[in-house]
Design an enzyme around this catalytic site. Structure first.
Site, mmCIF file in Angstrom:
data_model
loop_
_atom_site.group_PDB
_atom_site.id
_atom_site.type_symbol
_atom_site.label_atom_id
_atom_site.label_comp_id
_atom_site.label_asym_id
_atom_site.label_seq_id
_atom_site.Cartn_x
_atom_site.Cartn_y
_atom_site.Cartn_z
ATOM 1 N N GLN A 172 0.826 -1.205 0.000
ATOM 2 C CA GLN A 172 0.000 0.000 0.000
ATOM 3 C C GLN A 172 0.865 1.263 0.000
ATOM 4 O O GLN A 172 1.595 1.514 0.958
ATOM 5 C CB GLN A 172 -0.867 -0.004 1.267
ATOM 6 C CG GLN A 172 -1.726 1.229 1.447
ATOM 7 C CD GLN A 172 -2.486 1.197 2.766
ATOM 8 O OE1 GLN A 172 -1.969 0.676 3.762
ATOM 9 N NE2 GLN A 172 -3.673 1.740 2.792
ATOM 10 N N GLY A 173 0.768 2.057 -1.046
ATOM 11 C CA GLY A 173 1.537 3.308 -1.146
ATOM 12 C C GLY A 173 0.651 4.518 -0.888
ATOM 13 O O GLY A 173 0.280 5.214 -1.835
ATOM 14 N N TYR A 174 0.321 4.741 0.373
ATOM 15 C CA TYR A 174 -0.485 5.905 0.753
ATOM 16 C C TYR A 174 0.397 6.968 1.430
ATOM 17 O O TYR A 174 0.548 8.074 0.932
ATOM 18 C CB TYR A 174 -1.593 5.494 1.744
ATOM 19 C CG TYR A 174 -2.896 5.023 1.132
ATOM 20 C CD1 TYR A 174 -2.944 4.379 -0.096
ATOM 21 C CD2 TYR A 174 -4.100 5.192 1.823
ATOM 22 C CE1 TYR A 174 -4.149 3.932 -0.621
ATOM 23 C CE2 TYR A 174 -5.305 4.754 1.300
ATOM 24 C CZ TYR A 174 -5.324 4.130 0.089
ATOM 25 O OH TYR A 174 -6.523 3.693 -0.423
ATOM 26 N N GLU A 178 -9.560 -1.639 4.920
ATOM 27 C CA GLU A 178 -8.355 -1.829 5.735
ATOM 28 C C GLU A 178 -8.710 -1.809 7.221
ATOM 29 O O GLU A 178 -8.250 -2.652 7.992
ATOM 30 C CB GLU A 178 -7.325 -0.726 5.428
ATOM 31 C CG GLU A 178 -6.062 -0.886 6.272
ATOM 32 C CD GLU A 178 -4.976 0.141 5.950
ATOM 33 O OE1 GLU A 178 -5.238 1.063 5.159
ATOM 34 O OE2 GLU A 178 -3.873 0.006 6.496
ATOM 35 N N ASN A 232 -5.724 6.370 15.736
ATOM 36 C CA ASN A 232 -6.998 6.286 16.464
ATOM 37 C C ASN A 232 -7.597 7.661 16.727
ATOM 38 O O ASN A 232 -8.813 7.814 16.779
ATOM 39 C CB ASN A 232 -6.814 5.483 17.752
ATOM 40 C CG ASN A 232 -6.740 3.990 17.452
ATOM 41 O OD1 ASN A 232 -6.715 3.584 16.286
ATOM 42 N ND2 ASN A 232 -6.730 3.161 18.476
#
Ligand SMILES: Cc1cc2nc3c(=O)[nH]c(=O)nc-3n(C[C@H](O)[C@H](O)[C@H](O)COP(=O)(O)OP(=O)(O)OC[C@H]3O[C@@H](n4cnc5c(N)ncnc54)[C@H](O)[C@@H]3O)c2cc1C
Length: 400
Positions: free
Chosen positions: A131-133, A249, A384
């Site tokens: 995942q390339g976020y 996710e 969170n």
């Protein structure tokens, strides 16, 4: 019901006849190869046999459509399959971001060619995804991302850097968020694109963590040429896809802690085993009443959360896609898991302070590292605090 019972009987006998004996009872942590991909190493060779047998039947992704390599099962049948696998103590044949993140997202937003190309390869465990976020300046404020994609004919030229890319060094493809338009509101200029990690210009540098492990990488893109055909959904509309994937996710992260495999009947929980070993028993009970109390609370929290996740999974049978409520599961599931690890460390006392070398058992050293790894739970998949903001705004309807 009769059909489901027939399905259960057939499934049970098929699994029993086909699952290799050597994989029964294996833990997820034993299963290096089960993430699949071109670089997979199967330390237990029968895990590859198990993967191939299950993929052939479409049961690595039981509810996906058959034409994309799935099993075409209903949610009820998939639940029966899970139950029968648990009963025989069979590990999942395949895990990873293909099945839990990019696969469900492609089912929702991908075009026909993308589904045919990628979903089938995911189901067979041929391709591993990462995942390339996140970027150095874009974590919680993900929409600020700066990795550039500039159009050149039928391609985009990609330049920039991603961080915290879990398992990039072991992955074959990466799904990326890139900036295709810098002149509009930041969310409106983002595109979701799929990149083969073997494309020239992609490079990966592993990052070492506090736990001593190194699942993270920095991923660099230097003039990487990527076909426009790899854009999922539409150019500049990637934020919608990105948010849908994040819901998957967060559900996955929560599911890891709330929907794990049921404990076999009569088997003691890890907490009880540890308390027996390090605190001791008196008259059939954990000797220390404070520890006993904390353990009871932890077991109740874990069980209640697991049932809530199960209830939500049942609601999903009606086709409900995870939305903002996945943030609730992410916050609570990760908090329960982190508190549980802290309690384990408290129970072990100084035995949880080892790092390496003689003087400590292997399982003690492993638990210390697992505890440190659990600290990242509140960050991965979006911190969170950010989930609480989402709950305040989108679930409770509170003002900004
Ligand atoms: C185990 C793990 C695996 C990961 N895997 C991947 C991966 O595969 N691919 C990927 O792209 N990324 C991955 N990440 C990165 C993860 O998504 C980011 O760490 C996360 O989004 C937070 O961004 P940041 O680290 O830049 O922290 P920051 O955004 O700098 O936040 C720092 C702190 O400030 C708080 N904060 C920030 N903004 C606000 C606000 N508005 N209100 C209240 N508090 C705020 C945050 O909650 C946090 O506590 C992973 C992270 C971890 C820990």
């Amino acid at each position: 019901m009769a059909d489901l019972e027939k399905f259960r009987a057939e499934t049970a006998s098929w699994l029993d006849a086909n699952a290799p004996q050597s994989i029964r009872g294996l833990n997820l942590s034993d299963l290096e190869g089960s993430w699949g991909g071109r670089k997979a190493i199967y330390s237990i060779p029968d895990m590859k046999v198990w993967l191939d047998i299950m993929a052939e039947r479409g049961w690595t992704s039981p509810t996906w459509p058959v034409e994309y390599g799935g099993g075409g099962l209903s949610k009820e049948e998939a639940k029966v399959l899970r139950e029968e696998m648990n009963r025989l103590r069979l590990p999942p044949p395949l895990i990873g971001f293909g099945l839990t993140m990019i696969g469900p997202t492609l089912l929702q937003f991908g075009n026909e060619e993308q589904k045919k190309q990628h979903l089938t390869a995911i189901c067979r465990g041929e391709i591993r995804w990462c995942q390339g976020y996140s970027e150095p300046g874009a974590g919680s404020d993900l929409a600020s991302l700066q990795m550039k994609a500039v159009r050149d004919g039928d391609d985009f030229i990609l330049n920039g850097q991603k961080v915290w890319t879990s398992y990039a060094d072991l992955s074959d493809w990466i799904f990326c968020l890139v900036r295709t338009n810098p002149d509009v509101k930041k969310q409106a200029g983002i595109t979701f694109i799929l990149v083969d990690m073997e494309t020239p210009g992609v490079s990966v540098v592993p990052t070492r963590l506090i736990s001593g492990k190194s699942p993270f990488c920095e991923t660099y893109f230097d003039d990487v040429r990527c076909p426009v055909a790899n854009v999922v959904h539409k150019i500049d509309a990637g934020w919608t896809v990105a948010k849908a994937l994040l819901s998957h996710e967060r559900s996955m992260v929560a599911g890891v802690f709330g929907g794990g495999r049921a404990r076999a009947k009569g088997k003691r929980s890890r907490l009880v085993e540890l308390a027996d070993r390090y605190v001791g028993m008196r008259e059939g009970r954990i000797a220390d009443p404070v520890v006993r109390d904390q353990m009871a609370q932890s077991e109740m929290d874990t069980r209640s959360f697991s049932l809530t996740v199960q209830r939500s999974a049942d609601a999903a049978k009606a086709g409900h896609q995870p939305g903002a409520e996945s943030s609730f599961f992410k916050v609570y599931g990760t908090e329960v898991n982190m508190r549980r690890h802290e309690l384990m460390v408290r129970i072990m006392g100084e035995r949880a302070l080892g790092w390496e070398g003689p003087g400590f058992e292997d399982d003690e050293l492993e638990l210390t590292r697992d505890w440190l790894r659990s600290r990242g739970n509140s960050l991965e998949g979006g911190s969170n605090e950010i989930q609480l903001n989402i709950i305040a705004k989108h679930v409770l309807g509170l003002p900004d």
